[in-house]
Design an enzyme around this catalytic site. Structure first.
Site, PDB file in Angstrom:
ATOM      1  N   TYR A 200       0.831  -1.198   0.000  1.00 19.25           N
ATOM      2  CA  TYR A 200       0.000   0.000   0.000  1.00 19.25           C
ATOM      3  C   TYR A 200       0.872   1.258   0.000  1.00 19.25           C
ATOM      4  O   TYR A 200       0.662   2.178  -0.796  1.00 19.25           O
ATOM      5  CB  TYR A 200      -0.920  -0.008   1.219  1.00 19.25           C
TER       6      TYR A 200
ATOM      7  N   THR B  83     -13.373   6.976   8.318  1.00 18.44           N
ATOM      8  CA  THR B  83     -14.290   6.325   7.386  1.00 18.44           C
ATOM      9  C   THR B  83     -14.957   5.132   8.065  1.00 18.44           C
ATOM     10  O   THR B  83     -14.570   4.718   9.162  1.00 18.44           O
ATOM     11  CB  THR B  83     -13.541   5.838   6.141  1.00 18.44           C
TER      12      THR B  83
END
Length: 256
Positions: free
Chosen positions: A162, A197
């Protein structure tokens, strides 16, 4: 108040999180928005229902090269019927973040590196390429790519892929800005830290993970809408000479 009247924007990963919050901000500011989703339409469907005249949803698996081109064509076909006559901006937000460290089975490591690179880098590059070609022909356009503070400070061993992918996004965006500014194609990077989130909140709120927010001087993760506000500002044309810049939004937890 920022106005995006006359703009038509493709936002990837708009089913939830940063993408959905960004799409909501853009719609509130008057833009037409094509909302991409992959495995579930989620908030993208709700926004399209709330703004039937200015929003549409498009499904695509960005891990498939053919699907990336199909997404762009579908968004452009819809955008042709908007006042702009086509897309004027692209927000590359969609990303995947599986977890596999060097100590894990090679099959997991291999699968995850391929998937992360396909979604987080190659799809961003391919959509940016299509945007450049279209925007040059129209006299200009704007691209905002969502990276991460991990692009600069790295990440844990199980998220190396990532971090590496987000570093690639930063380099890609800077190259786009340098290469096409004279043709009116502007490119910016937004690099969030922790963002509250639906996916991240349970993890950072777990008492066992208190260290995650302890490192943030502001004491909490950024609300997704703040990231959306920042993206809307970059799309507004109020800071054109910032093209190529990376804007941090991480509560002062990291500076590069």
């Amino acid at each position: 108040m920022i106005t995006l009247d006359g703009q038509t924007v493709l936002v990837t990963g708009a089913a939830g999180g940063i993408g959905a919050a960004t799409a909501a901000v853009l719609l509130d500011a008057g833009a037409h928005v094509a909302l991409h989703w992959h495995s579930g339409a989620g908030t993208a469907a709700e926004l399209a229902a709330a703004y039937p005249d200015r929003a549409t949803t498009v499904q695509a698996d960005l891990g498939r090269k053919a699907a990336v081109a199909e997404l762009w064509r579908a968004a452009e076909d819809w955008a042709a019927g908007t006042p702009a006559g086509g897309l004027t901006a692209l927000v590359n937000n969609a990303a995947t973040m599986p977890y596999s460290a060097p100590e894990d089975p090679y099959e997991d490591w291999d699968r995850d590196w391929d998937r992360v690179w396909a979604v987080n880098v190659r799809a961003v590059a391919d959509l940016s390429r299509l945007a450049v070609l279209a925007f040059k022909a129209r006299g200009g356009g704007r691209i905002v790519n969502v990276a991460s503070r991990a692009a600069f400070r790295g990440d844990m061993p199980d998220a190396m892929h990532y971090a590496a992918s987000k570093g690639a996004v930063v380099a890609l965006t800077r190259s786009l800005a340098k290469g096409y500014a004279r043709q009116g194609v502007l490119a910016y990077t937004v690099a969030p830290g922790w963002v509250r989130t639906e996916r991240v909140a349970p993890r950072i709120d777990d008492p066992a993970n208190a260290h995650m927010l302890d490192e943030v001087p502001m004491g909490d993760a950024a609300p997704p809408r703040e990231v959306g506000n920042l993206i809307a500002f970059l799309l507004s044309g109020l800071a054109t000479h910032a093209t190529g810049a990376t804007v941090d939004i991480n509560g002062a937890s990291y500076f590069h």
